[in-house]
Design an enzyme around this catalytic site. Structure first.
Site, mmCIF file in Angstrom:
data_model
loop_
_atom_site.group_PDB
_atom_site.id
_atom_site.type_symbol
_atom_site.label_atom_id
_atom_site.label_comp_id
_atom_site.label_asym_id
_atom_site.label_seq_id
_atom_site.Cartn_x
_atom_site.Cartn_y
_atom_site.Cartn_z
ATOM 1 N N LYS A 203 1.104 65.444 22.894
ATOM 2 C CA LYS A 203 2.102 65.881 24.850
ATOM 3 C C LYS A 203 1.648 67.303 23.937
ATOM 4 O O LYS A 203 2.251 68.153 23.341
ATOM 5 C CB LYS A 203 3.488 65.932 24.388
ATOM 6 C CG LYS A 203 3.591 65.815 26.050
ATOM 7 C CD LYS A 203 3.096 67.210 26.777
ATOM 8 C CE LYS A 203 5.088 68.041 26.434
ATOM 9 N NZ LYS A 203 5.093 69.819 26.553
ATOM 10 N N GLU A 206 3.257 73.530 27.032
ATOM 11 C CA GLU A 206 2.582 74.312 28.178
ATOM 12 C C GLU A 206 2.520 75.548 28.086
ATOM 13 O O GLU A 206 1.960 76.071 29.222
ATOM 14 C CB GLU A 206 4.194 74.235 29.548
ATOM 15 C CG GLU A 206 3.648 72.559 29.769
ATOM 16 C CD GLU A 206 5.234 73.208 30.524
ATOM 17 O OE1 GLU A 206 5.033 72.615 31.935
ATOM 18 O OE2 GLU A 206 6.398 73.181 30.773
ATOM 19 N N GLY A 260 10.077 72.106 17.392
ATOM 20 C CA GLY A 260 10.566 72.667 18.718
ATOM 21 C C GLY A 260 12.333 73.010 18.541
ATOM 22 O O GLY A 260 12.376 73.056 16.995
ATOM 23 N N SER A 261 12.712 73.377 20.146
ATOM 24 C CA SER A 261 13.706 73.771 19.652
ATOM 25 C C SER A 261 14.949 72.535 19.670
ATOM 26 O O SER A 261 13.580 71.409 19.488
ATOM 27 C CB SER A 261 13.940 74.452 21.142
ATOM 28 O OG SER A 261 13.976 72.508 22.220
ATOM 29 N N GLY A 265 14.238 68.418 20.391
ATOM 30 C CA GLY A 265 14.504 67.671 20.004
ATOM 31 C C GLY A 265 15.532 66.602 20.434
ATOM 32 O O GLY A 265 15.589 65.358 19.908
ATOM 33 N N GLU A 284 11.531 68.530 13.842
ATOM 34 C CA GLU A 284 11.683 69.772 12.818
ATOM 35 C C GLU A 284 12.077 70.980 13.908
ATOM 36 O O GLU A 284 11.182 71.165 15.007
ATOM 37 C CB GLU A 284 10.408 70.233 12.176
ATOM 38 C CG GLU A 284 9.842 69.524 11.300
ATOM 39 C CD GLU A 284 11.051 68.902 10.196
ATOM 40 O OE1 GLU A 284 11.986 69.712 9.763
ATOM 41 O OE2 GLU A 284 10.192 67.764 9.446
ATOM 42 N N CYS A 321 9.969 79.674 12.171
ATOM 43 C CA CYS A 321 11.511 78.618 11.627
ATOM 44 C C CYS A 321 12.221 78.412 10.754
ATOM 45 O O CYS A 321 13.319 78.242 10.730
ATOM 46 C CB CYS A 321 11.057 76.943 12.540
ATOM 47 S SG CYS A 321 9.326 77.179 11.576
ATOM 48 N N GLU A 411 20.618 79.434 16.778
ATOM 49 C CA GLU A 411 20.405 79.661 16.180
ATOM 50 C C GLU A 411 19.575 81.196 17.058
ATOM 51 O O GLU A 411 19.089 81.060 18.264
ATOM 52 C CB GLU A 411 18.991 79.290 16.543
ATOM 53 C CG GLU A 411 17.664 79.562 15.677
ATOM 54 C CD GLU A 411 16.213 78.394 15.916
ATOM 55 O OE1 GLU A 411 15.699 77.967 16.471
ATOM 56 O OE2 GLU A 411 15.698 79.168 15.054
HETATM 57 P P1 NAP Z 1 10.799 73.902 23.126
HETATM 58 O O1 NAP Z 1 10.939 74.294 24.293
HETATM 59 O O2 NAP Z 1 12.032 72.030 22.504
HETATM 60 O O3 NAP Z 1 9.440 72.671 22.997
HETATM 61 C C1 NAP Z 1 8.869 71.965 22.242
HETATM 62 C C2 NAP Z 1 7.574 70.477 22.813
HETATM 63 O O4 NAP Z 1 9.104 69.978 23.535
HETATM 64 C C3 NAP Z 1 7.202 71.374 24.120
HETATM 65 O O5 NAP Z 1 5.518 69.900 24.456
HETATM 66 C C4 NAP Z 1 7.990 70.734 25.067
HETATM 67 O O6 NAP Z 1 7.069 71.030 26.093
HETATM 68 C C5 NAP Z 1 8.887 69.498 24.253
HETATM 69 N N1 NAP Z 1 10.182 69.436 25.440
HETATM 70 C C6 NAP Z 1 11.075 70.950 26.356
HETATM 71 N N2 NAP Z 1 11.998 69.981 26.490
HETATM 72 C C7 NAP Z 1 12.082 69.072 26.455
HETATM 73 C C8 NAP Z 1 12.850 68.500 26.751
HETATM 74 N N3 NAP Z 1 13.922 67.756 27.491
HETATM 75 N N4 NAP Z 1 12.436 66.607 27.069
HETATM 76 C C9 NAP Z 1 11.110 65.807 26.269
HETATM 77 N N5 NAP Z 1 10.490 67.062 25.887
HETATM 78 C C10 NAP Z 1 10.837 68.039 26.120
HETATM 79 O O7 NAP Z 1 10.282 74.960 21.253
HETATM 80 P P2 NAP Z 1 9.324 75.602 21.270
HETATM 81 O O8 NAP Z 1 9.573 76.282 22.695
HETATM 82 O O9 NAP Z 1 7.960 75.748 21.526
HETATM 83 O O10 NAP Z 1 9.601 76.351 19.879
HETATM 84 C C11 NAP Z 1 10.785 77.269 19.645
HETATM 85 C C12 NAP Z 1 11.798 76.535 19.010
HETATM 86 O O11 NAP Z 1 11.027 75.590 17.949
HETATM 87 C C13 NAP Z 1 12.966 77.433 17.817
HETATM 88 O O12 NAP Z 1 14.220 77.420 18.179
HETATM 89 C C14 NAP Z 1 12.008 77.562 16.694
HETATM 90 O O13 NAP Z 1 13.324 77.656 15.788
HETATM 91 C C15 NAP Z 1 12.011 75.957 16.360
HETATM 92 N N6 NAP Z 1 10.611 75.505 15.493
HETATM 93 C C16 NAP Z 1 10.896 74.654 14.712
HETATM 94 C C17 NAP Z 1 9.834 75.024 13.768
HETATM 95 C C18 NAP Z 1 10.410 73.702 12.493
HETATM 96 O O14 NAP Z 1 9.262 73.544 11.342
HETATM 97 N N7 NAP Z 1 11.558 72.650 11.992
HETATM 98 C C19 NAP Z 1 8.642 75.061 13.677
HETATM 99 C C20 NAP Z 1 8.521 75.677 14.745
HETATM 100 C C21 NAP Z 1 9.458 76.077 15.940
HETATM 101 P P3 NAP Z 1 6.711 71.439 27.384
HETATM 102 O O15 NAP Z 1 5.423 71.702 27.697
HETATM 103 O O16 NAP Z 1 7.665 71.276 28.475
HETATM 104 O O17 NAP Z 1 7.436 72.708 27.172
#
Ligand code: NAP
Length: 547
Positions: A203, A206, A260-261, A265, A284, A321, A411
């Site tokens: 997936k 965006e 992601g967030s 997650g 993660e 992260c 965070e």
């Molecule tokens: P995100 O907004 O959670 O997006 C990640 C994925 O999840 C995207 O494909 C997003 O789709 C999808 N998504 C968002 N809301 C959803 C929902 N309600 N149901 C299903 N899927 C959904 O995160 P991000 O903006 O990419 O990254 C920022 C965050 O990631 C920060 O908090 C950071 O700490 C964390 N992060 C963690 C790591 C790690 O290794 N732990 C690494 C990098 C980042 P869309 O395309 O629609 O947005």
């Protein structure tokens, strides 16, 4: 003419540079398909300019078609020899390099990340693919264990039991916005899932639809090069809340890899648990990454630590992260000097373009909410300096307030940190222990600190984090065999594993035991002749001998 960007990796382009026209479509079973209206576009976070082409979000029928293609391909991938899977991973890496500057320029446009950072991240991405190729070629990761039969055993005969790790089936991968390559369509989740013998449905995030599509062109070409079924890799564009959730609910999906967030997650984790047949979600997520400074460290090297920490907080616009978001200091005078040095170092860091204007807005909203909490002191103020640009911020609070105010445990994803002042060592241990689950925790100590106290902090940090860093900085995740990029919830939904390093492959397999199976029906790894020449555990002995 733009200068050619030389890759800093062993994966130099080997084939003619791939020229891809962006389609704005899904990749399903090797075909570029778009039945819906093309309503989505990437945008340049530095300017807000909308980018072409437009992309069509995947329809329900396309979600189903991608999952069916992956399920069909699994019939082939589950039986592929490791050498073929390793060759696929290496060919994907070569094909990524063949995307050349097109990939780097697009990623720069869609994410605002500077080219040197993207070149480094591309090398890491190819390095991850190579790591898993090497791992599966060597082969012992499958943990083949054989207990031979004893038909004469009394009172009951003992059966022949053989166990190894086997692939799960179609894996759905969600990439993160802040690492468009290393946690993207061909990132660590895809590499480890393919290495284990699973097909993948990605997936796409965006924020960088074109980058994802370019990766899909590379994998499609690699599958053709290796003469493998096109359904091994599929890519869908569209919102997580619709396309991502439909993929997670699809009956063919066997596991989800997510970066992601915490919000997204957790939503996917709950959705997967509520299925009639629940599946694992390896998410993660965010992390506060506590960073502890003992008085001995400050006495020895306050200034250099302030410089190193400022760099670690602000690296990549604070959008790592592993960014150290909580800084714990003990005592009064030396701690005060250190915080002033840290604020001064951060004040010298130029504003960074954040990956998206929404990211900037979230960061401002989170740190703004922190600032409204009584007792929070702004040591270095900031305000947005341009479209999606953000200078660093430094806040401070006393430990008792921090323990009480759970709003401060969120965070803040961006260039900033919260200093927590602890009056003494006992308070430090109590306060650090409230920092929840984290990807990393760091400890700086010096000769003047008692070994008992250093050990006590190290033990407290081990309880919190997947990786404990001594006298160093947590940003920069080495891709290696021993790396753990995981940790207790809320850093991840599966603390027993990691998304970086060779253990990541274990997320996408399960142990299967074969009882009294005829030799010809066993996977090669468990057959009597040991045709793959693996290290195996036979009746408790580690050996490469045939039976
Ligand atoms: P995100 O907004 O959670 O997006 C990640 C994925 O999840 C995207 O494909 C997003 O789709 C999808 N998504 C968002 N809301 C959803 C929902 N309600 N149901 C299903 N899927 C959904 O995160 P991000 O903006 O990419 O990254 C920022 C965050 O990631 C920060 O908090 C950071 O700490 C964390 N992060 C963690 C790591 C790690 O290794 N732990 C690494 C990098 C980042 P869309 O395309 O629609 O947005």
């Amino acid at each position: 003419m733009e200068a050619t960007l030389l890759p800093s990796t062993r994966f130099l382009p080997t084939l003619t540079t791939m020229k891809c026209s962006l389609t704005g479509s899904q990749l399903i079973n090797g075909q570029w398909v778009a039945t819906g209206a093309k309503t989505m576009r990437g945008s340049n976070p530095a300017t807000g300019e909308a980018l072409d082409p437009r992309f069509a979000p995947a329809s329900e029928a396309e979600v189903d078609a991608a999952m069916q293609a992956a399920a069909e391909a699994f019939k082939i991938t589950r039986e592929l020899p490791p050498a073929t899977r390793a060759q696929l991973l290496e060919t994907i890496a070569a094909r990524i390099m063949d995307l050349g500057d097109d990939l780097l320029r697009r990623a720069n446009l869609e994410t605002g990340l500077p080219l040197p950072r993207l070149i480094g991240e591309r090398a890491r991405t190819c390095g991850q693919l190579q790591l898993f190729a090497d791992l599966i070629r060597e082969g012992s990761w499958v943990d083949a264990v054989i207990d031979t039969a004893d038909p004469q055993r009394q009172p009951l005969p003992k059966p022949d039991l053989r166990r190894m790790a086997r692939p799960l089936g179609p894996i759905v991968v969600f990439g993160a916005s802040n690492f468009p390559f290393a946690y993207g369509a061909c990132g660590g989740d895809t590499a480890s899932a393919l290495a284990a013998g699973n097909p993948v449905v990605v997936k796409a995030h965006e924020r960088h639809p074109s980058v994802n599509e370019l990766f899909a062109h590379a994998v499609r070409a690699a599958l053709q090069d290796c003469n493998l079924p096109p359904g091994v890799f599929n890519l869908l564009q569209g919102p997580g809340a619709t396309v991502g959730q439909a993929l997670t609910k699809h009956p063919a999906t066997q596991a989800v890899g997510f970066t992601g967030s915490k919000r997204a997650g957790r939503a996917l984790f709950d959705l997967a648990a509520a299925r009639s047949s629940p599946i694992p979600v390896y998410a993660e997520m965010g992390s506060l990454n506590p960073f502890v400074l003992l008085p001995g460290a400050l006495a020895e090297r306050s200034e250099p630590i302030a410089a190193g920490l400022a760099q670690s907080i602000a690296a990549g616009g604070g959008q790592f992260c592993t960014k150290p978001g909580l800084v714990f200091v003990v005592g009064a005078a030396a701690a005060e000097t250190f915080v002033a040095q840290l604020a001064s170092q951060l004040a010298g860091v130029p504003p960074a373009t954040m990956i998206a204007v929404e990211m900037q807005q979230n960061f401002c909203a989170t740190t703004g909410a922190f600032q409204k909490i009584p007792g929070v002191w702004t040591r270095l103020a900031n305000s947005p300096t341009g479209f999606a640009a953000m200078p660093p911020i430094l806040l401070e609070v006393d430990s008792a307030t921090w323990r009480e105010q759970l709003g401060l445990h969120e965070e803040a994803f961006g260039p900033g940190a919260l200093v927590i002042r602890c009056p003494d060592f006992t308070d430090l241990i109590e306060t650090v222990s409230c920092a929840g689950g984290n990807l990393t925790a760091a400890l700086h100590y010096g000769a003047a600190d008692s070994s008992t106290e250093v050990r006590a902090v190290a033990q407290a940090l081990e309880q919190l984090a997947g990786r404990v860093v001594f006298n160093g900085y947590p940003t920069g995740v080495e891709v290696g065999r021993a790396m753990v990029h995981g940790g207790p919830y809320p850093a991840t939904t599966a603390p027993s594993t990691t998304s970086v390093g060779i253990l990541a492959i274990q997320r996408f397999v399960r142990p299967v035991c074969f009882q009294n199976a005829p030799d010809a029906l066993l996977p090669a790894e468990l057959q009597n002749a040991n045709p793959r020449q693996l290290w195996r555990t036979v009746n408790g002995e580690r050996t490469k001998q045939a039976l």
